[in-house]
Design a protein around this motif. Sequence first.
Motif, PDB file in Angstrom:
ATOM      1  N   PHE A 132      46.355  77.707  31.946  1.00 40.26           N
ATOM      2  CA  PHE A 132      45.452  78.851  32.082  1.00 40.26           C
ATOM      3  C   PHE A 132      44.373  78.800  30.995  1.00 40.26           C
ATOM      4  N   GLY A 166      41.752  76.345  31.943  1.00 38.67           N
ATOM      5  CA  GLY A 166      40.849  76.911  32.939  1.00 38.67           C
ATOM      6  C   GLY A 166      39.840  77.862  32.321  1.00 38.67           C
ATOM      7  N   ALA A 167      40.315  78.735  31.428  1.00 36.66           N
ATOM      8  CA  ALA A 167      39.411  79.675  30.760  1.00 36.66           C
ATOM      9  C   ALA A 167      38.383  78.931  29.917  1.00 36.66           C
ATOM     10  N   VAL A 169      42.136  78.903  36.637  1.00 34.49           N
ATOM     11  CA  VAL A 169      42.552  80.239  36.190  1.00 34.49           C
ATOM     12  C   VAL A 169      43.255  80.980  37.325  1.00 34.49           C
ATOM     13  N   GLY A 198      47.200  81.712  37.399  1.00 34.89           N
ATOM     14  CA  GLY A 198      47.517  83.133  37.439  1.00 34.89           C
ATOM     15  C   GLY A 198      48.479  83.459  38.567  1.00 34.89           C
TER      16      GLY A 198
END
Length: 241
Positions: free
Chosen positions: A77, A80-81, A231, A235
């Motif tokens: 994650f 991705g951010a 993300v 998630g």
Amino acid sequence: MGGVLLLGLAVGLQHALEADHLAAVSSLVSGERSWRRIVRHGAVWGVGHTCTLAVVAGTAIVLGSNIDGAVANWLEFAVGAMLVILGGQVLWRMVSQRIHFHVHKHADSSHHWHAHSHAGENINSSHDHAAHPHDHAHSPISGWRTLMVGMVHGMAGSAVLVVLAASQIDDPGFKLFYVVTFGFGSIVGMAGLSVIVAVPLSWTARTISWANNLLQGGIGTVTLGLGMFIVFETGVSHSRL
């Protein structure tokens, strides 16, 4: 055993070519015009990637444990951010600074390819490029930033590497060596891939400004889109854990 270590090197080379790695490094160097600096950033990314692989995966191997799935998911994650931020920065730079390239002629008649920004100027105002004073610094992209991006990628890849090493080798010492050869392969792979990225970026920056802007825009868009996908995917995966 030598064949297994060579496999680690080969897998490390292949690992460097993954889409999120390519997107991150491409976005970091999208504003560069020197192919040497672009390749250097690729190698620095590989060093950062290898450092965290060696520390995180190495520690897990020594302790005889695996990295928890939830932790691995959060690390993905974070990748991705990070890609969302990197891609967004490329696009924001293009929009806010209205970057373009032109030939700058000096008093001694020598020519210099020059990246110029009209940020803060009236977009409709005329501008004489030849008369533009050449008095600002050309600051390269921070190598520390590239190193940190590589380190984040290394942390995210550690969980998979621990499992991969465990499936190939029983001896802890050789597992650690496998991690090192894997990391070295990622350095070589990304440095080599950076050469491919460097050629069009460096050449278009000096010859075809619209093509360079198109490349930068494409890199920013793809990086942003890939980051948003990661993300979203991580998630959703986290909500199922």
